[in-house]
Design a protein around this motif. Structure first.
Motif, short mmCIF file in Angstrom:
data_model
loop_
_atom_site.label_atom_id
_atom_site.label_comp_id
_atom_site.label_asym_id
_atom_site.label_seq_id
_atom_site.Cartn_x
_atom_site.Cartn_y
_atom_site.Cartn_z
N VAL A 4 -17.34 -1.35 -0.57
CA VAL A 4 -16.17 -1.89 0.12
C VAL A 4 -15.81 -3.24 -0.48
O VAL A 4 -14.63 -3.59 -0.60
CB VAL A 4 -16.43 -2.02 1.64
CG1 VAL A 4 -15.20 -2.55 2.34
CG2 VAL A 4 -16.82 -0.68 2.23
N TYR A 5 -16.84 -3.99 -0.90
CA TYR A 5 -16.57 -5.27 -1.56
C TYR A 5 -16.06 -5.06 -2.98
O TYR A 5 -15.18 -5.77 -3.45
CB TYR A 5 -17.84 -6.12 -1.60
CG TYR A 5 -18.16 -6.79 -0.28
CD1 TYR A 5 -17.51 -7.96 0.09
CD2 TYR A 5 -19.09 -6.25 0.59
CE1 TYR A 5 -17.79 -8.58 1.29
CE2 TYR A 5 -19.39 -6.86 1.79
CZ TYR A 5 -18.73 -8.02 2.14
OH TYR A 5 -19.00 -8.62 3.33
N LEU A 6 -16.65 -4.08 -3.67
CA LEU A 6 -16.33 -3.91 -5.09
C LEU A 6 -15.00 -3.20 -5.33
O LEU A 6 -14.32 -3.45 -6.31
CB LEU A 6 -17.45 -3.12 -5.78
CG LEU A 6 -18.74 -3.90 -5.98
CD1 LEU A 6 -19.84 -2.98 -6.47
CD2 LEU A 6 -18.52 -5.03 -6.98
N PRO A 42 -12.09 -2.89 -3.06
CA PRO A 42 -11.51 -3.14 -1.74
C PRO A 42 -10.16 -2.49 -1.54
O PRO A 42 -9.15 -3.15 -1.42
CB PRO A 42 -11.42 -4.67 -1.69
CG PRO A 42 -11.37 -5.11 -3.10
CD PRO A 42 -11.96 -4.04 -3.95
#
Lengths: 667, 325
Positions: free
Chosen positions: A531-533, A535
């Protein structure tokens, strides 16, 4: 169907014209027609946003359906919590209480042994029955729990899972035997198993809680629902795969049916049964987090709360879950192969030695427990002397890297995520969501007809109509598009790696732990970094589907390629075919059957993580199922789950029929 | 439950010290209460997934254990199933519930197996939030009217030509799709899933100082470290509702979210048990600032919940003593 026959006739011996090539044209025509109608069906709203001109009509929706389900749940709650509930509830409750006390007894027993005693006993048992490798796995796992400072939580999870696996096998193996012996039972059981495997756990968590309350008992029940199907399926397959002439020979020797089962079929199906045990363990362990939501305790709780307040802890606990799974799996596997009666022939002296070893191991275990208690060893390995802080700090720094958009990795992953979204998902999504409902319906039915025949086409039609009727057309089309993309990527990766694994034992061996990790590591644990990588919503959910599904495709493709008749390969190499030619022109076409099974299983696996997708932004049915549980909207959750099930059945039948057609062609 | 600590040889001295302290604490609190009180026994508290709930639970656990001599067990059952758990007497208390109206109807009013035990002092408030740095360039974003016609500022690959609005965790009350439609805003409502996933999404955008608008709430420990501004939505009117999942006329949702007190829940069995813990938990109240602080220690600074609770209780003796009265 006529064109199929023509295809088969025109195939040349070795460069089989694959059975699907003729159909691809048909599918292409249908899709082209759908695309053409899509252009007519889309219009724009006031904001210039594309909207469907023909969404699924309101008149065809059974609006009262979720309300009826809600009313049913309320009725169930009222009955269950009445002054004097019916005997049925007492039975359910009694079962749960029994399992509760079994699990907590096991848990307390493991702590009573003290950590030294537990470690010594488990290692000795593994050594005696599984050999050195099994003992090394068990000792290594226990050392890992100690190092991670998660001894107590791990023991809780081990106790819970031992109970869940034992009960799943106790139900699954007899049912599997029955299904293996009788086609009628098999036919009756299959849809039930499909339902148990595809309907997301979130949908049945509340009914489980109403019937079984909360606690380890309820957690075991929820786990069993997911872990029984592989036990049944693989046992049935094992019984069926016993060569019929063996059974005939036994019959002609005058053996009775129970004798044949006990002396011929079960022993010969032993390896399959063990595969069933292995899969049951992995499936059960994949439910640890969900079991935690209804009082399962242990490592699952740490994952859930960790996601909110300490992601590093969630990852650590997830790793411990994987270790539990792998140790249980490897130890049972080693035990099974060592005690395989077809492989070892014991004379009296060997038997005596073994008996002596058993007594010795038991004595050593008892002695170590006594000694540990004498020396005052604590029940659980002291957290203060673990490497937990250090491990958490390392994980956290890795997370910090992943979460920093200024880092190099992000510069690669963000555009990749955007590209998947913009070029793959969004076009398919708008195609399926915005296209006129009737052309989509006609289109999927026509594709099913072209690919698989009349019956699967009728099933597909019925399933898609059902999706519309329960009011889930739009979210289902959304999910459908994501499932197609995820399956496509998973199959592409799976076939590539499967070919590599079939050509190289090294690759094959390296992939096995990857497979175990991806099957048992809670998806939420590895998906949050994505989810961070990447987004953009939807993409992390697709990644979850791909990661969960591709190992199965790899395994089936590898198996299929390895099983290709050696004569065919030899013949082709005698004609001077290169390695690449061998793979592309001989092995892959001949393994089409296994590859289709891989696609089929891949779809089912992708559907199994649709709900996880809902938790990380995929929207669609997964979101509605989640919302159903967390907002107490039971009816909506069930309706969305039924839509997932309908989608699963339609896709399964389409790919399964192809598989059978492929088998016929190959035969 | 949670973690029965066993003393390592190294920890012996420390353990002894804790024991002495605990006994001293027991004696002193006992004498403060005049010595006459019922034995507390075991109390089971349910910790929900979010950090604020961890803070409530561990502070209550610390006080009950150290000041009343109770044994506190902590379970971690999900928000909806926990109602049945309370009805079955398997969980005694939940210290923070965000008003589950349907469950109140079923378990509190109809079955009377769960009891509302008053507010925990926190005020839950939901709204639309943006990072403060946006106001420099777009001061008009303070109210929803200022967003009108400028939605494109919030564009993203997934919202296409529209602005992107990041929706909230599915377990929370919301009506953003309805508000967007009612206010005629050109936003695409994007569901980003559970709270940790939503945090991941807006944190990435905030770190890059990009525009972002999202559903968010207080109390939340992250608010202390994020500089957020709430976008003003239309005022409330009589009959205005917040939970769009209950359906009905869409117009009744055209107002800002209400602020409402977060509730404590007891199981009927616990509420009528006469345990001294009942009174203390009934009195348990603190503020958004208190909870945010403890939650930040736990989730932000990675302090063990037990330690964080101890730190807060020691620094706030007056508040804690009020619960014990």
């Amino acid at each position: 169907m006529a064109s199929v026959a023509a295809d088969t006739v025109s195939t040349r011996p070795l460069s089989h014209r694959p059975w699907w090539r003729g159909r691809l044209v048909g599918v292409g025509v249908v899709v082209a027609l759908m695309v053409a109608s899509y252009r007519l069906g889309v219009t724009t709203d006031a904001n210039g946003v594309a909207v469907a001109r023909f969404p699924w009509p309101e008149e065809l929706v059974w609006n009262a359906f979720p309300g009826h389900l809600d009313a049913f749940q309320t009725w169930l709650l009222d009955q269950r919590n009445a002054e004097d509930p019916s005997i049925v509830f007492a039975l359910f409750n009694g079962f749960a209480t029994l399992v509760d006390s079994l699990v907590s007894w096991l848990d307390r027993f493991l702590l009573w042994l003290t950590w030294v005693g537990t470690a010594a006993t488990a290692t000795l048992v593994a050594l005696r029955f599984g050999g050195v490798r099994a003992a090394a796995w068990v000792a290594g796992a226990l050392a890992a729990f100690a190092l991670m400072g998660l001894w107590e939580e791990s023991m809780q999870t081990v106790a819970l899972m031992l109970a869940a696996v034992a009960l799943s096998l106790a139900v699954g193996i007899p049912v599997g035997i029955a299904a293996g012996l009788s086609t009628r039972v098999q036919r009756a059981v299959t849809p039930v198993l499909d339902t148990m495997q595809i309907v997301p756990a979130f949908a049945y968590l509340m009914p489980v809680v109403i019937l079984f309350s909360v606690g380890p008992g309820a957690a075991v029940v929820a786990t069993m629902i997911y872990a029984i199907p592989p036990a049944v399926r693989i046992t049935a397959l094992g019984i069926r795969s016993v060569a019929p002439n063996t059974v005939e020979a036994a019959t002609s020797l005058g053996a009775t049916r129970p004798q044949i089962l006990a002396k011929v079929q079960l022993p010969l199906a032993r390896r399959m049964l063990m595969l069933g045990v292995n899969q049951t363990i992995l499936f059960a362990l994949s439910m640890v987090v969900i079991a935690g939501l209804i009082g399962g305790g242990g490592l699952g709780d740490l994952v859930t709360s960790g996601l909110y307040s300490s992601p590093a802890m969630a990852i650590l606990a997830g790793a411990a879950i994987v270790i539990v799974a792998m140790a249980l799996d490897r130890a049972t596997e080693a035990t099974a192969s060592r005690t395989d009666p077809t492989r070892r022939h014991l004379d009296d002296s060997a038997r005596r030695t073994l008996r002596f070893l058993t007594v010795g191991a038991a004595a050593a275990a008892a002695a170590s427990v006594a000694l540990a208690k004498e020396l005052g060893a604590p029940a659980a390995y002291p957290e203060g002397r673990s490497a937990q802080e250090w491990l958490l700090a390392r994980i956290q720094s890795a997370l910090d890297y992943v979460q920093d958009p200024a880092r190099f990795l992000f510069a690669v992953t963000e555009p990749l995520g955007n590209a998947i979204l913009v070029h793959l998902v969004q076009p398919l999504q708008s195609f399926l969501i915005l296209g006129p409902w009737f052309t989509t319906l006609a289109g999927v039915t026509a594709i099913a007809l072209v690919v698989s025949g009349v019956r699967p086409a009728l099933t597909t039609l019925a399933m898609f109509v059902a999706i519309g009727v329960v009011g889930m057309w739009e979210p289902a089309m959304d999910t459908f598009s994501q499932v197609l993309v995820a399956t496509g990527i998973a199959v592409a990766i799976g076939i590539a790696l499967g070919i590599a694994a079939s050509e190289s034992a090294l690759v094959s061996r390296a992939l096995r732990p990857v497979n175990d990790v991806l099957q048992t590591l809670p998806q939420l644990v590895y998906i949050i970094p994505f989810v961070y990588l990447m987004p953009v919503s939807i993409v992390p959910g697709i990644v979850a589907g791909v990661l969960y599904a591709f190992p199965v495709v790899v395994r089936l493709v590898e198996r299929g390629l390895r099983d290709v008749a050696p004569e065919a390969v030899e013949a082709a190499s005698a004609f001077g075919a290169s390695r690449t030619q061998l793979i592309a022109k001989v092995k892959v076409p001949l393994a089409g059957d296994a590859i289709m099974l891989g696609i089929n299983q891949g779809i089912i696996m992708v559907l199994a993580v649709v709900v996880i997708g809902g938790l990380v932004g995929s929207g669609g049915l997964g979101y509605l199922v989640t919302e159903g549980l967390v907002r107490g909207q039971f009816g909506q959750g069930v309706a969305a789950s039924l839509a997932i099930l309908a989608l699963g059945i339609a896709l399964d039948r389409v790919t399964q029929a192809t598989r059978q057609a492929g088998k016929e062609v190959l035969a | 439950m949670h973690r029965t600590r066993r003393k390592s040889p190294i920890g012996h001295v420390l353990g002894l010290a804790v024991l002495v302290l605990a006994v001293a604490g027991l004696v002193s609190s006992g004498s403060a209460l005049g010595g006459a009180r019922q034995a507390c026994g075991t109390v089971t508290l349910n910790e929900q997934a979010w950090a604020g709930s961890t803070a409530n639970t561990y502070v209550a656990k610390y006080v009950l254990e150290k000041r009343l001599g109770c044994t506190v067990k902590i379970t971690k059952i999900a928000e909806i199933p926990v109602f049945q758990a309370m009805a079955d007497g398997k969980v005694d208390a939940v210290l923070e519930d965000w008003q589950h109206v349907d469950q109140y109807q079923q378990f509190v009013r109809k079955q009377k197996s769960v009891v509302l035990a008053g507010s925990n002092g926190l005020i839950g408030h939901i709204g639309w939030f943006i990072p403060r740095y946006l106001l420099k360039q777009y001061p008009e974003f303070k109210t929803w009217r200022g967003l009108k016609g400028k939605e494109q500022v919030f564009r993203s690959p997934e919202s296409g030509s529209q602005g992107m609005f990041l929706g909230g965790d599915p377990s929370y009350v919301q009506k953003d799709k309805e508000l967007i439609q009612l206010l005629g805003l050109n936003f695409k409502h994007v569901t980003v899933g559970a709270e940790p996933a939503q945090v991941a999404r807006f944190m990435q955008l905030i770190k890059q100082r990009k525009p972002v608008i999202f559903y968010w709430w207080t109390p939340q420990y992250l608010n202390a470290s994020l500089d957020l501004v709430e976008v003003q939505l239309p005022p409330r009117f009589k009959g205005c509702k917040d939970d769009a999942s209950s359906g009905g006329d869409i117009k009744q949702y055209r107002c800002r979210y209400d602020a409402y007190p977060l509730m404590k829940l007891f199981s009927k069995r616990f509420a009528t048990s006469g345990s001294p813990a009942v009174k203390v938990l009934r009195n348990f109240r603190w503020s958004n600032a208190d909870q945010n602080l403890v939650a930040k220690w736990i989730a932000g600074d990675k302090v063990k919940p037990e330690k964080a609770a101890e730190r807060w209780v020691k620094a706030n003796a007056a508040k804690v003593n009020a619960w014990l009265k």
